[in-house]
Design a protein around this motif. Structure first.
Motif: not given
Lengths: 334, 160
Positions: B99-101, B131-132, B134-141
């Motif tokens: 987790t980042q943000c 997980l497909s 769910n969008i994440c901006r920070c971690t690169g998944y």
């Protein structure tokens, strides 16, 4: 028509912070009555780990465990001035300001301890665990908890410090235009391997190998986290993301996450990260700014890999199937 | 217009609210009941940040009307820890630096929990599939995928 494979390399030289008229950040540090330390900043943590790093820097400078430091970045109206968290400047600028503030606070702390122990402040050292010892005679010591209580309730001292870090404005030389836009550079190199379908124009990134030179990694796990995420974001910039695909025509801009595309967890390239640490001369404990840089070199590396694969230069981002097919068509026409 | 009564179980405790007809479950949870662990990202079902578990199924609370939730059992990320002890998924996210943000994290954890509830030892492909949405901006998944795989392993070790 075939799937064609290509490999591209790119290296970058990335300035930490910016210089558009001077680049300052301030910090304040003070102790609570029980010997914890508050760092007050206007620099914002937006997930990159600013608070953790500032706590580490303050703790290292004062000589206490990191969990004794609380970082308050609550309010840009009332906090000490910061230009902002951007241009990968947070750790470098705010970190230097925190070091200066923490040194001043440490000096007061040692002076109060010296009065309590009836020695010279210059003969004292910290053990990093919350105690102040007489150099060479560690049995003579006092806890920072007791020093803070004494300062607050007996000696009337404020264990506090002010920090200011400013990269002054650099003016270009009139004759040559030469100037010093930054004092501190991070570096990176990426090798990307791609497959390009020359029938559909689709690009698949197979592997991305990144080397980042980031000064000293103040928190290696957080650095790795930033670089892994950044590498993914670089590929996203190279191949997917745009708000205006036909700029300056505003038509067909994405309006939601169904149209504003990013690679999902099923589209990940095999990613390798290597960190090189060459401490910077003017960074806090040798740190540079790895922040935005980590999403940069993948973009030219992918563009070069596409050229290697199918022989066309795409100079507009993102490198979409449409742009590749148009370039291939133009190439065939020549 | 008259308000609509809604009763459901949230993380094991009974909740009753009067909501305007058309209120989303996300709005009811966050602004009426005060459970802010589901996040409002896109409010149109494309980012997954608002994911919650309703009667064992992963659901998007931004697309679920509160008034359709009478009698259901809802789980949110806020209900996962017990007596201050983090759920294995929460611990795995923490330790994998997944987790980042943090904005996508509750939705990711909900999606992962439903996966592990049905498939205790998932393959990497099954984790990616789960997980497909769910969008994440920070971690690169990748750290998130690794966290889910780690949590699955620690679950199976505890069960053994």
């Amino acid at each position: 028509m075939a799937i064609r494979r290509g490999r591209g390399v790119a290296a970058i030289n990335y300035p930490t912070g910016m210089n558009l008229g001077g680049d300052p950040t301030q910090a304040l540090v003070h102790s609570t009555p029980t010997g914890n330390f508050m760092v007050t900043l206007s620099s914002v943590d937006l997930g990159q780990g600013m608070k953790q790093i500032m706590a580490q820097i303050c703790a290292e400078t004062i000589g206490v465990p990191t969990d004794r430091v609380v970082v308050d970045t609550a309010d840009t109206d009332t906090g000490p001035h910061c230009m902002g968290t951007f241009a990968s400047r947070g750790t470098h600028r705010a970190g230097n300001a925190v070091i200066q503030a923490a040194r001043e606070a440490r000096q007061v702390m040692l002076e109060v301890a010296a009065e309590e122990l009836e020695v010279n402040a210059s003969d004292l050292e910290t053990d990093g665990q919350g105690n102040i010892l007489v150099k060479g005679a560690p049995q003579k010591s006092i806890s920072i908890f007791d020093v803070a209580l004494s300062a607050h309730f007996k000696r009337g001292r404020s264990i506090s410090g002010r920090g200011m870090f400013l990269i002054p404005r650099s003016y270009p030389e009139k004759e040559t235009g030469a100037m010093k836009p930054s004092t501190c550079y991070a570096h990176a190199c990426t090798v990307a391997e791609v497959e390009v379908d020359d029938e559909t124009g689709e690009v698949t990134v197979l592997t991305v190998k990144n080397v980042f030179e980031i000064g000293r990694a103040l928190n290696p796990k957080m650095v790795e986290q930033q670089l892994v995420g950044g590498s993914w974001m670089g590929i996203s910039h190279a191949l997917y993301e745009t708000t205006e695909p036909y700029y300056p025509n505003r038509d067909h801009g994405g309006t939601d996450f169904n149209q504003y595309l990013m690679p999902g967890p099923g589209d990940l390239a095999e990613t390798e990260i290597i960190v090189l640490e060459r401490p910077s001369a003017d960074g806090p404990y040798g740190a540079k700014g790895p922040g935005e840089m980590c999403a940069n070199p993948q973009i030219p590396a992918v563009a070069n890999a596409v050229f290697d694969a199918v022989g066309v230069r795409i100079d507009t981002l993102p490198i979409t199937p449409e742009r590749i097919l148009r370039a291939l068509k133009a190439q065939a026409a020549n | 217009m008259a308000k609509v009564p809604v009763q459901f179980t949230l993380n094991g405790s009974e909740k009753a609210e009067f909501v305007d007809s058309g209120t989303t479950l996300l709005h009811a949870l966050r602004d009426k009941i005060g459970d802010t662990s589901p996040k409002g990202g896109c409010h149109q079902g494309t980012c997954g940040a608002c994911s919650v578990i309703i009667d064992g199924e992963l659901r998007l609370s931004c697309l679920t009307l509160a008034e359709t939730c009478n009698g259901v059992a809802i789980t949110t990320t806020a209900g996962l820890s017990e007596a201050g002890v983090l759920h294995p998924l929460q611990r795995a996210f923490l330790e994998a630096f997944a987790t980042q943000c943090g904005f996508c994290t509750p939705g990711m954890i909900m999606a992962a929990k439903v996966l592990l509830d049905h498939t205790p030892n998932p393959s990497r492909d099954e984790v990616v599939e789960a997980l497909s949405g769910n969008i994440c901006r920070c971690t690169g998944y990748e750290p998130i995928i690794q966290a889910v795989l780690t949590a699955a392993r620690s679950n199976s070790q505890n069960a053994a």
